[in-house]
Design a protein around this motif. Structure first.
Motif, short mmCIF file in Angstrom:
data_model
loop_
_atom_site.label_atom_id
_atom_site.label_comp_id
_atom_site.label_asym_id
_atom_site.label_seq_id
_atom_site.Cartn_x
_atom_site.Cartn_y
_atom_site.Cartn_z
N ALA A 442 0.82 -1.21 0.00
CA ALA A 442 0.00 0.00 0.00
C ALA A 442 0.85 1.27 0.00
O ALA A 442 0.38 2.33 -0.38
CB ALA A 442 -0.92 0.00 1.22
N TYR A 443 2.11 1.15 0.41
CA TYR A 443 2.96 2.34 0.58
C TYR A 443 3.72 2.71 -0.69
O TYR A 443 3.98 1.86 -1.56
CB TYR A 443 3.97 2.09 1.70
N VAL A 444 4.10 3.99 -0.78
CA VAL A 444 5.00 4.47 -1.83
C VAL A 444 6.10 5.30 -1.17
O VAL A 444 5.90 5.88 -0.10
CB VAL A 444 4.27 5.33 -2.88
N ARG A 445 7.24 5.33 -1.82
CA ARG A 445 8.35 6.18 -1.35
C ARG A 445 8.23 7.56 -1.98
O ARG A 445 8.11 7.68 -3.20
CB ARG A 445 9.70 5.56 -1.70
N ILE A 446 8.29 8.58 -1.15
CA ILE A 446 8.17 9.96 -1.62
C ILE A 446 9.44 10.73 -1.24
O ILE A 446 9.88 10.68 -0.08
CB ILE A 446 6.93 10.65 -1.02
N ASN A 447 10.02 11.40 -2.22
CA ASN A 447 11.20 12.23 -1.98
C ASN A 447 10.73 13.59 -1.47
O ASN A 447 10.10 14.35 -2.20
CB ASN A 447 12.01 12.38 -3.26
N SER A 448 11.06 13.91 -0.22
CA SER A 448 10.54 15.13 0.40
C SER A 448 11.02 16.39 -0.29
O SER A 448 10.38 17.45 -0.16
CB SER A 448 10.95 15.17 1.88
N ALA A 449 12.10 16.31 -1.04
CA ALA A 449 12.61 17.50 -1.74
C ALA A 449 11.65 18.01 -2.80
O ALA A 449 11.72 19.18 -3.19
CB ALA A 449 13.96 17.18 -2.38
N HIS A 450 10.75 17.12 -3.26
CA HIS A 450 9.87 17.49 -4.37
C HIS A 450 8.41 17.71 -3.95
O HIS A 450 7.56 17.96 -4.80
CB HIS A 450 9.91 16.39 -5.44
N THR A 451 8.13 17.64 -2.67
CA THR A 451 6.73 17.70 -2.25
C THR A 451 6.13 19.09 -2.36
O THR A 451 4.90 19.25 -2.32
CB THR A 451 6.57 17.19 -0.81
N GLY A 452 6.95 20.10 -2.49
CA GLY A 452 6.44 21.46 -2.64
C GLY A 452 6.03 21.80 -4.06
O GLY A 452 5.40 22.84 -4.30
N ASP A 453 6.37 20.94 -5.01
CA ASP A 453 6.00 21.17 -6.40
C ASP A 453 4.47 21.15 -6.54
O ASP A 453 3.78 20.32 -5.93
CB ASP A 453 6.62 20.06 -7.27
N ALA A 454 3.94 22.07 -7.36
CA ALA A 454 2.49 22.20 -7.50
C ALA A 454 1.83 20.91 -7.95
O ALA A 454 0.71 20.59 -7.54
CB ALA A 454 2.17 23.34 -8.48
N ARG A 455 2.53 20.14 -8.79
CA ARG A 455 1.96 18.88 -9.27
C ARG A 455 1.81 17.89 -8.12
O ARG A 455 0.81 17.16 -8.03
CB ARG A 455 2.85 18.29 -10.38
N ALA A 456 2.82 17.85 -7.25
CA ALA A 456 2.75 16.96 -6.09
C ALA A 456 1.63 17.38 -5.15
O ALA A 456 0.88 16.54 -4.63
CB ALA A 456 4.09 16.95 -5.36
N VAL A 457 1.50 18.68 -4.93
CA VAL A 457 0.46 19.19 -4.04
C VAL A 457 -0.92 18.79 -4.52
O VAL A 457 -1.77 18.31 -3.75
CB VAL A 457 0.58 20.72 -3.91
N ARG A 458 -1.18 18.98 -5.83
CA ARG A 458 -2.49 18.63 -6.38
C ARG A 458 -2.75 17.13 -6.26
O ARG A 458 -3.87 16.70 -5.96
CB ARG A 458 -2.57 19.07 -7.85
N PHE A 459 -1.71 16.33 -6.48
CA PHE A 459 -1.86 14.88 -6.37
C PHE A 459 -2.16 14.47 -4.93
O PHE A 459 -3.08 13.66 -4.68
CB PHE A 459 -0.58 14.21 -6.86
N PHE A 460 -1.42 15.00 -3.96
CA PHE A 460 -1.66 14.66 -2.56
C PHE A 460 -3.09 15.00 -2.16
O PHE A 460 -3.77 14.22 -1.49
CB PHE A 460 -0.68 15.41 -1.65
#
Length: 470
Positions: A442-460
């Motif tokens: 169920a889990y995925v690995r997420i690189n915290s350096a990229h979580t501020g990107d607008a695409r990541a935000v919309r996905f989350f």
């Protein structure tokens, strides 16, 4: 302490200070424990600015020749063995699926955000420091550009690694150390020499998928041991040891890939007890060590390289391109691994080793790490808060590093997240990549350096809307 500093020679004042003080210390003309003049005093005596003195003392400390004592000053360090260290200078002597998983983080089509990548952004790297060290190595050590590397690795770089291990409580002599072409080659050499097809090893579940591919390529049987927030599940490992006879147990000690957790002291002690009782060795993969500001317990510091083979490197922090890794182990094993290294690759990359040694000797790498750690810490904290605010579950609280192991409640197969992420211009590696069995996760690995990107935000946020409401 008599020095002759001449500002008219064209040689930088810092270099003159370092060379002359180093010569005095190595020549035993200034003895261990002696207090050096203060920065202000030395600058006044030589009629120069304090800045070259500050830089010189910093470089001498990085070389292990002097030690700063807070509130007291600078002192000459302990015994320096020139013969062993070579005066700090290097002289030349001497399965498709797993591959595709690894390649995806490099060449996935399109301009997508690679949210599961294992790299820190280029903008976070010390590119200026790297280019300066490259120019210095090219100008001052021309042979490093064209000659083979020493089989054991650059002497000054090994000395720098030795000092770094000492800070972790690992008392390794130079004969216990070898430089490799990244930590990947270090693991490959261990696998080539110590395992044969049909052998069994224990690995963490979840764990490092590149290692899984390497072991499968060699025909080795993998047995997964569940990874908990405190490290491998030692109770599960003990039950598995009643059935299997592993030769090796591969473990990430600090900021484990992908859970970002650390091995707790009590777990480390139990693992060493099991290794002694059942006759296997532990391969401690500590590739994320430099992200950690305050060292925690290492297996190798408890064991002092008896049953532990310690692997580290600089690629995750300094440069992925330089490919600098290292192994610390008992001297006989290191000698055998060097033989395998020579047979398979002749040696390392001497130029890369010279550049890395220069960065460590001058203190450039240490200063860069201080900045990087702050940036990584802030990014990780922000990423966890962001994910939890969107309704995601985080696997325990990450101890550090740049990974977050997270899931969306109600979604049991992370391939669903992978498919959904593409709609937002985001690529993810499914969680089953990190399981030795390849079972659903169920889990995925997420690189915290990229979580501020607008695409990541919309996905989350979009995935958070799918979380079942209480």
């Amino acid at each position: 302490m008599r020095l002759e500093i001449d500002s008219k020679t064209g040689v930088p004042l810092t270099d003159q200070l370092v060379d002359q003080i180093e010569s005095l210390i190595r020549g035993r003309r200034v003895l261990a424990g002696a207090k050096l003049p203060s920065i202000r005093q030395l600058a006044a005596d030589q009629k120069i600015s304090r800045f070259p003195v500050i830089e010189a003392y910093d470089r001498l400390a990085s070389l292990g020749l002097i030690q700063p004592k807070h509130g007291s000053g600078f002192y000459v360090a302990g015994h320096i063995d020139d013969a062993e260290r070579g005066n700090g200078r290097c002289n030349p002597r001497l399965a498709e699926e797993e591959s595709n998983q690894i390649l995806q983080q490099f060449n996935y089509p399109g301009e997508t955000l690679k949210l599961s990548s294992g790299f820190i952004p280029e903008s976070w790297r010390d590119v200026d420091g790297l280019t300066q060290a490259i120019r210095h190595a090219s100008r001052m050590d021309v042979s490093s550009v064209i000659d083979y590397a020493m089989p054991y690795g650059d002497a000054s770089l090994r000395h720098q690694v030795q000092m770094r291990l000492h800070l972790l409580g690992i008392d390794a002599d130079l004969k216990n150390l070898m430089i490799t072409c990244g930590a990947s080659q270090a693991l490959d050499l261990v696998v080539r020499f110590m395992l044969k097809p049909g052998d069994t090893v224990f690995v963490e579940d979840p764990g490092y998928y590149n290692l899984f591919g390497l072991l499968k390529l060699q025909g080795v049987k993998l047995v997964g041991v569940p990874r908990l927030a405190t490290g491998p599940d030692v109770d599960a490992a003990e039950e598995l040891l009643k059935i299997h006879q592993p030769k090796l147990f591969f473990i990430n000690t600090v900021f484990q890939n992908p859970t970002a957790t650390n091995v707790a002291p009590q777990v480390a002690f139990k693992l060493l007890q099991l290794a002694q009782q059942y006759g296997f060795s532990l391969v401690e993969d500590d590739i994320y060590a430099d992200f950690q500001a305050v060292p925690t317990q290492r297996l190798a510091s408890l064991d002092q390289l008896d049953r532990v083979i310690y692997v580290g490197g600089l690629s995750k922090t300094l440069s992925s391109s330089l490919r600098i890794g290292y192994i610390a182990a008992n001297a006989e094993l290191v000698k055998n691994l060097v033989d395998v290294k020579v047979l398979t690759s002749l040696g390392g990359t001497r130029f890369s080793e010279a550049v890395a040694a220069n960065l460590l000797e001058r203190g450039t790498y240490r200063k860069y790490l201080e900045r990087l750690r702050r940036r990584v810490r802030d990014a990780l904290s922000g990423a966890v808060q962001q994910l939890e605010a969107c309704g995601w579950d985080v696997f325990d609280e990450p101890s550090g590093g740049n990974f977050v192991w997270a899931r969306v409640p109600g979604i049991d197969d992370s391939t669903v997240l992978v498919d959904e992420a593409l709609k937002y211009g985001v690529t993810l590696a499914p969680g089953n990549y990190y399981r030795p069995s390849g079972d659903d996760c169920a889990y995925v690995r997420i690189n915290s350096a990229h979580t501020g990107d607008a695409r990541a935000v919309r996905f989350f946020e979009a995935m958070g809307e799918r979380v079942p409401k209480n």
